[in-house]
Design a protein around this motif. Structure first.
Motif, PDB file in Angstrom:
ATOM      1  N   LEU A  64       0.826  -1.204   0.000  1.00  0.00           N
ATOM      2  CA  LEU A  64       0.000   0.000   0.000  1.00  0.00           C
ATOM      3  C   LEU A  64       0.866   1.261   0.000  1.00  0.00           C
ATOM      4  CD1 LEU A  64      -2.460  -1.246   2.777  1.00  0.00           C
ATOM      5  CD2 LEU A  64      -2.898  -1.257   0.323  1.00  0.00           C
ATOM      6  N   SER A  65       2.106   1.118  -0.386  1.00  0.00           N
ATOM      7  CA  SER A  65       3.046   2.238  -0.359  1.00  0.00           C
ATOM      8  C   SER A  65       2.605   3.368  -1.284  1.00  0.00           C
ATOM      9  CB  SER A  65       4.443   1.760  -0.755  1.00  0.00           C
ATOM     10  OG  SER A  65       4.968   0.876   0.217  1.00  0.00           O
ATOM     11  N   ALA A  87       3.124   6.357   2.518  1.00  0.00           N
ATOM     12  CA  ALA A  87       1.661   6.416   2.449  1.00  0.00           C
ATOM     13  C   ALA A  87       1.148   7.617   3.240  1.00  0.00           C
ATOM     14  CB  ALA A  87       1.040   5.136   3.001  1.00  0.00           C
ATOM     15  N   ASN A  88      -0.005   8.134   2.820  1.00  0.00           N
ATOM     16  CA  ASN A  88      -0.643   9.250   3.519  1.00  0.00           C
ATOM     17  C   ASN A  88      -1.730   8.692   4.427  1.00  0.00           C
ATOM     18  OD1 ASN A  88      -1.888  11.553   4.416  1.00  0.00           O
ATOM     19  ND2 ASN A  88      -2.501  12.296   2.400  1.00  0.00           N
ATOM     20  N   LYS A 106       8.872   6.874   6.095  1.00  0.00           N
ATOM     21  CA  LYS A 106       8.487   8.213   5.655  1.00  0.00           C
ATOM     22  C   LYS A 106       6.979   8.361   5.428  1.00  0.00           C
ATOM     23  CE  LYS A 106      12.981   9.279   3.624  1.00  0.00           C
ATOM     24  NZ  LYS A 106      13.719   9.716   2.418  1.00  0.00           N
ATOM     25  N   ALA A 107       6.198   7.560   6.119  1.00  0.00           N
ATOM     26  CA  ALA A 107       4.739   7.674   6.015  1.00  0.00           C
ATOM     27  C   ALA A 107       4.256   8.909   6.768  1.00  0.00           C
ATOM     28  CB  ALA A 107       4.070   6.426   6.576  1.00  0.00           C
ATOM     29  N   ASN A 128       6.227  10.615   9.943  1.00  0.00           N
ATOM     30  CA  ASN A 128       5.749  11.812  10.635  1.00  0.00           C
ATOM     31  C   ASN A 128       4.528  11.465  11.482  1.00  0.00           C
ATOM     32  OD1 ASN A 128       4.924  14.344  11.487  1.00  0.00           O
ATOM     33  ND2 ASN A 128       5.310  15.318   9.512  1.00  0.00           N
ATOM     34  N   PHE A 129       4.728  11.432  12.799  1.00  0.00           N
ATOM     35  CA  PHE A 129       3.651  11.142  13.754  1.00  0.00           C
ATOM     36  C   PHE A 129       3.280  12.387  14.554  1.00  0.00           C
ATOM     37  CE2 PHE A 129       5.740   7.041  13.143  1.00  0.00           C
ATOM     38  CZ  PHE A 129       4.693   6.133  13.113  1.00  0.00           C
TER      39      PHE A 129
END
Length: 266
Positions: A64-65, A87-88, A106-107, A128-129
Motif C-alpha cells: 500500500l506504499s 503512504a498518507n 516516511k509515512a 511523521n507522527f
C-alpha cells in the motif's frame, strides 16, 4: 512466502547484541515494487472496509506504499507486514490496529489515532507522527529520525521484554527522533535507544528509562518527575532546566554522568 520472508528478515535484523545498531533494513530491497508501489487503489481499500461490515478489515501483507489513506476508519485493521512506505495516513483512525512488522518508512501519520495499536517490529524511519495519539501502543520498533513532536505517547509500551527474547534483544529505537513537546507520561522505554533524540519540553512524568541510551539527547526543559533513570547512559545528554527532578528515581545510578551537559544541580 512473502510474509515468511519479512518475518525472517526481522528476526535476523533484530537478533543482535544490545550494543549493536538495530537495523531492520538490513538486506531489504527497498527498490522492489512491493516496497514502493500500491497493489490497491484508495477506492478498492474503501470497498474492502465496507465489505468488512464494521469488522476490522484485513489488509495484512498488502503493498500500500504511496497510497492516500488519509482519514480512513481502520480501527482494529490487520495490517501485519503491510507495506505503507510514503503512504498518507494523516488523520486516519488506526486505534487497536495490528501493525506488527509493518513498513511505514516516511509515512505521513500526522494527527492519526494509534491508541492501543500493536506496532511490534514496525519499521517507521523518517515517518511523521506529529500530533498523533499513540497512547498504550506497543511500540517496540524502529522510529529512527521520525517526527513525533507534540504527539501523545501516554503509557506507551516500548520497553524491552527481558523475559521473552526468543528473537534476540528487541528495543524501541528513537535515535535522532523529534520527541519535542510529546506527552510520555507513564511510558515504558526501558532499554530503548534515544541517542541524539530531541526531547525538549517533553513530559516524562513516571517514564521508565532504565538501561536506555540517551547519549547526545536533548532533555532541556523536560518534566522528569517520578521518571526512572537507573543505568541510563547520559553521555553528552543535555540535562538542563529539568522540572520535577526532586522525585526522580535512579538518578545516582546513571551511566557516564560526568559526560552529561547539566546544570550545577544535576
Amino acid at each position: 512466502m512473502r510474509a515468511f520472508s519479512l518475518v525472517l528478515l526481522l528476526a535476523l535484523s533484530l537478533a543482535v547484541p544490545a550494543s549493536a545498531e538495530q537495523d531492520m533494513l538490513l538486506g531489504a530491497d527497498m527498490t522492489a515494487l512491493k516496497m514502493t508501489r500500491a497493489e490497491l487503489t484508495r477506492a478498492e481499500v474503501e470497498v474492502l472496509i465496507a465489505k468488512a461490515g464494521g469488522r476490522p478489515v484485513d489488509l495484512s501483507d498488502r503493498s500500500l506504499s504511496g497510497l492516500d489513506l488519509s482519514g480512513l476508519d481502520l480501527r482494529g485493521a490487520n495490517l501485519r507486514t503491510a507495506r505503507l512506505n510514503n503512504a498518507n495516513l494523516r488523520g486516519a483512525d488506526l486505534s487497536g490496529a495490528n501493525l506488527q512488522q509493518a513498513w511505514l518508512l516516511k509515512a505521513d501519520l500526522r494527527g492519526a489515532k494509534l491508541a492501543g495499536a500493536d506496532m511490534f517490529g514496525v519499521t517507521a524511519r523518517g515517518a511523521n507522527f506529529s500530533g498523533a495519539d499513540l497512547s498504550k501502543a506497543k511500540s517496540i520498533g524502529d522510529f529512527k529520525g521520525a517526527d513525533l513532536s507534540g504527539a501523545t505517547l501516554v503509557d506507551l509500551r516500548g520497553g524491552a521484554d527481558l523475559k521473552n527474547q526468543s528473537m534476540g534483544l528487541m528495543r524501541t529505537v528513537f535515535t535522532s527522533a523529534n520527541l519535542s513537546g510529546t506527552n510520555l507520561k507513564g511510558a515504558d522505554l526501558g532499554r530503548s535507544r534515544l541517542e541524539f533524540a530531541d526531547l525538549t519540553g517533553a513530559d516524562l512524568t513516571g517514564v521508565v528509562l532504565m538501561g536506555s541510551d540517551l547519549s547526545g539527547a536533548n532533555l532541556t526543559g523536560t518534566t522528569v518527575a517520578g521518571a526512572d533513570f537507573k543505568n541510563a547512559d547520559v553521555s553528552g545528554t543535555r540535562l538542563l532546566r529539568l522540572k520535577g527532578q526532586d522525585s526522580v528515581k535512579g538518578w545516582d545510578a546513571r551511566i557516564n554522568v560526568e559526560r552529561a551537559i547539566a546544570d550545577n544541580t544535576n
